[in-house]
Write an enzyme that holds these catalytic residues in place. Structure first.
Site, PDB file in Angstrom:
ATOM      1  N   HIS A  86       0.791  -1.227   0.000  1.00  0.00           N
ATOM      2  CA  HIS A  86       0.000   0.000   0.000  1.00  0.00           C
ATOM      3  C   HIS A  86       0.828   1.284   0.000  1.00  0.00           C
ATOM      4  CE1 HIS A  86      -3.563   2.296   0.238  1.00  0.00           C
ATOM      5  NE2 HIS A  86      -4.285   1.473   0.959  1.00  0.00           N
ATOM      6  N   TYR A 133     -14.734   5.543   8.681  1.00  0.00           N
ATOM      7  CA  TYR A 133     -13.725   6.016   7.724  1.00  0.00           C
ATOM      8  C   TYR A 133     -14.140   5.607   6.321  1.00  0.00           C
ATOM      9  CZ  TYR A 133      -8.942   6.511   5.728  1.00  0.00           C
ATOM     10  OH  TYR A 133      -7.845   6.871   4.985  1.00  0.00           O
ATOM     11  N   THR A 180      -5.049  10.572  -0.572  1.00  0.00           N
ATOM     12  CA  THR A 180      -6.399  10.333  -0.055  1.00  0.00           C
ATOM     13  C   THR A 180      -6.733  11.313   1.068  1.00  0.00           C
ATOM     14  OG1 THR A 180      -5.598   8.728   1.577  1.00  0.00           O
ATOM     15  CG2 THR A 180      -6.318   7.870  -0.570  1.00  0.00           C
TER      16      THR A 180
END
Length: 772
Positions: A473, A589, A602
């Site tokens: 990630h 979230y 993001t």
């Protein structure tokens, strides 16, 4: 020993007469072709750098300006207003190419024209950056575009130029703005007011006001200074402190997975599927290197930042004691492959030529047919990448710094990507709901030692030809790997194809050297650490409950009849499902992108709002009229959509507070408010999977060519992770994760609540549904 002859350029022996060279003409030919290919890449990068550097200008536009200047001169019109004569006076006289007055005049005109051209480029770029800073179009109702926005859109199209390359807009993208502290704190308090009782809210409000008045002004100054200096005031700190400094295992906690097409089947031949997919991936990489991929554009006119795509290939996360680093190479000519406990190095090129799908199929089949056993310690070696980062860093330094271990590890870490050939089969069977969950579990963690979790991504191929990805990630977010995956699946299905027997098209080249088996010398002490990492990873994997399902009653087609966005519809349904599951609300979230800004990644959308809780409570009470419930739902949906817009336009809450917290740590300033905010658990973490970023085929013509999206592990030990993909007009895929060790959560139970919540909201609006 065919590979030895292919790998050596020449052989020699020492004789009494001297050294006797026996040159291999074939090997020298491949060396020559490799050199030519390398220089071609360098020239392409230089050319792209020039074209990108002058965009939206072009060599043609420069020539037009030069010809205009020359033409005006011949017509006795001085459009330079004396600047050409001024430049001419400053040119050296009396020697070289400047001797002729006519040459001096032409050169002066060329210099003037180039200056005008460059000034125009800078003007257009700054104007485009100013235009792209306008985000009013996001806040306008669908179908109610203002005249101002229409004029703005026309100007953006006009200044965007033609045929932009992948990175053409990077210098024209605006910087992510730093919100005011007062605005951020106001939005934060609004986002938690309904989650706290009066006493808790008063305490938090007091902390927030104290922070705003005493501590925040100093922190904000440093943050504003960074925003002036850096390309993005968030992204580098987010990458370092959220990802690279994490010391917990990447598997489950950070890495996520992506599924294959689940409603169609191209072939059952494992090696053949890999042949086409790997070939398509390297084709994509070639387009990436040449910047031939079109930038992703919102509304078809607003460019998204492309910087995350740079590290898609040839990238590995290297473990460190305190922090990891991302190692990115400009090129790699091989992939690393794992099968039955053995590691292989598979070359992607023969000289300068990319191997064809049929050749790659043959090479993968050679690995599948290789009967050699794993070396001592080799089978579970990749468990080091699934365990703790500190342990992996220590053992890497101690046992992989020299000799054959270093050479073999380099082959893995310097590979374009990692390929795992699994011996088990997985595929979604609509008649067996559990099959999708088992498929997801296999992609999320596998056996804990058959994925190299440090690579930018691992391509996983099951025995029946079904594929998937496990993605690290830190280097990028999910839409980036989704862009690659859409291209690869589209190319595999519609461009490359298979024979009637399921093999890649064409004939293989049998003289190709087989893949190279990597050699290891792993001592018992290292094997003990490998086993320890495996046990840590296995305990983590066994604790993950994953429930994946396809929601069939309806998709976005019928959701739109509720006059709301599909994402808001699903998010409100998740709030209703969570309340029914746990009897309370929680901090939620939802990931949103900020790629309209340079190097944006993001932002968090706090989906549990005052409006959504009011709707959920009214639904659960069951005493309200349908019209009142509809009104509450629309208010909740509008609130959610507005929160998404604010997050996308740089006015979110959490990234600003995160950066203020980082600055406070640098300055040694203690903030009880920031410490409490940053420690709040996200018991419901959600994300929508992007799709149709590349229009390679018509989804209406091929409705079954849909992936099922992907998923991730739960963020909180007593929480849920929910990923969903609104797959076309008629279906939604969900991936729900939780932990068995938590007595409060159950992924399948929550999934069933999600189903019922979607149906109940649809019934509220009397939306007709298809049969399940």
């Amino acid at each position: 020993m065919a590979e030895a002859h292919q790998a050596v350029a020449f052989q020699f022996t020492v004789t009494p007469e001297g050294v006797d060279f026996r040159l291999s003409r074939e090997a020298l030919k491949h060396i020559y072709l490799s050199g030519i290919n390398s220089w071609k890449k360098r020239l392409i990068r230089i050319k792209n750098g020039i074209l990108r550097g002058v965009y939206p200008g072009s060599p043609t536009s420069w020539l037009f300006v030069v010809m205009t200047t020359l033409g005006s001169s011949y017509c006795n019109v001085d459009i330079s207003m004396g600047l050409v004569c001024f430049i001419q006076r400053w040119l050296p006289e009396g020697c070289g190419p400047y001797r002729s007055p006519q040459t001096r005049t032409l050169l002066s005109m060329a210099i003037f024209s180039t200056g005008v051209w460059m000034t125009g480029i800078l003007f257009f770029r700054q104007t485009l950056k100013l235009l792209l800073s306008y985000h009013g179009w996001l806040f306008e109702m669908h179908g109610q575009t203002s005249h101002f926005t229409r004029v703005w859109a026309m100007c953006v199209r006009l200044l965007s130029g033609q045929r932009p390359m992948l990175y053409s807009f990077q210098t024209s993208l605006p910087k992510l703005p730093v919100p005011s502290v007062s605005a951020t704190i106001h939005r934060y308090l609004e986002s938690v007011q309904h989650l706290l009782d009066d006493e808790e809210y008063y305490r938090m409000e007091t902390l927030a006001k104290e922070f705003q008045e005493k501590t925040a002004p100093r922190l904000q100054k440093y943050l504003v200074l960074k925003s002036w200096w850096a390309a993005n005031y968030v992204s580098d700190w987010w990458e370092e402190y959220v990802y690279l400094r994490g010391r917990t295992p990447l598997m489950v906690n950070s890495n996520y997975y992506v599924m294959d097409l689940v409603l169609v089947k191209n072939t059952d031949v494992q090696a053949a599927r890999l042949g086409n997919i790997v070939h398509a991936m390297i084709m994509y990489r070639r387009k990436l290197d040449r910047e031939e991929i079109k930038p992703v554009m919102a509304l078809g006119i607003v460019p998204m930042c492309s910087y995350q795509m740079e590290r898609m290939f040839n990238t590995t996360r290297i473990p460190g004691k305190d922090t990891d680093v991302l190692q990115h190479l400009t090129d790699s000519r091989h992939v690393a492959v794992y099968h039955k406990g053995r590691f292989f190095k598979l070359w992607l090129y023969e000289g300068s030529r990319l191997l064809k799908p049929r050749d790659l199929e043959m090479q993968f089949q050679r690995i599948l047919d290789d009967p050699s056993p794993p070396q001592p310690g080799e089978e579970r070696l990749a468990a080091l990448t699934a365990g703790g980062r500190v342990e992996w860093a220590q053992v890497r330094q101690a046992f992989f710094g020299s000799g054959k271990n270093k050479a073999a590890l380099d082959a893995i870490e310097r590979a374009a990507f990692f390929v795992a050939l699994d011996e088990e089969s997985h595929r979604y069977d609509p008649e067996d709901e559990a099959s999708l969950s088992l498929y997801g579990k296999a992609l999320l963690h596998g056996s804990c030692y058959n994925r190299w979790f440090d690579k930018s991504f691992t391509l996983i191929a099951f025995k029946n030809g079904q594929l998937g990805l496990n993605t690290e990630h830190a280097w990028a977010d999910a839409p980036i790997i989704g862009h690659l995956w859409e291209f690869v699946l589209g190319t595999d299905s519609f461009d490359l194809g298979y024979s009637e027997t399921g093999h890649c098209l064409g004939k293989p080249n049998p003289v190709l050297a087989p893949p190279q088996r990597l050699q290891w010398d792993i001592p018992e002490q290292c094997q003990a650490v490998i086993e320890s990492s495996y046990q840590v990873a296995k305990a983590l994997a066994d604790d993950v409950e994953l429930y994946c399902f396809q929601f069939l009653p309806f998709g976005k087609g019928l959701i739109k009849k509720c006059r709301t966005s599909p994402d808001a519809f699903v998010q409100i349904a998740l709030q209703l499902a969570y309340f029914r599951d746990r009897g309370k609300f929680c901090l939620t979230y939802e990931a949103s992108m900020t790629r309209m800004f340079r190097e944006g990644r993001t932002e968090t959308v706090r989906s549990c709002t005052c409006e959504s809780t009011a709707f959920v409570q009214a639904m659960v009470q069951g005493r309200h009229l349908k019209a009142d419930l509809q009104d509450l739902f629309r208010k909740a949906a509008e609130k959610h959509q507005n929160a998404c817009r604010l997050a996308m336009t740089g006015a979110g809450i959490d990234r600003h507070l995160f950066c203020l917290y980082v600055v406070s740590k640098f300055l040694g300033v203690s903030s009880p408010f920031l410490a409490e905010v940053l420690s709040e658990p996200w018991r419901l973490s959600t994300s929508q999977t992007a799709q149709f970023q590349i229009r390679m085929f018509d989804p209406n013509k091929y409705p079954n060519h849909l992936g099922a999206g992907g998923g991730f592990g739960p963020v909180a030990n007593d929480g849920y992770g929910v990923s969903y993909m609104i797959a076309g007009e008629n279906t939604i895929f969900f991936h729900v994760s939780s932990k068995f060790s938590s007595s409060e959560t159950n992924a399948q139970r929550f999934g069933n609540h999600i189903r019922q919540a979607l149906l109940d909201i649809a019934d509220l609006f009397q939306v007709p549904k298809a049969d399940s």
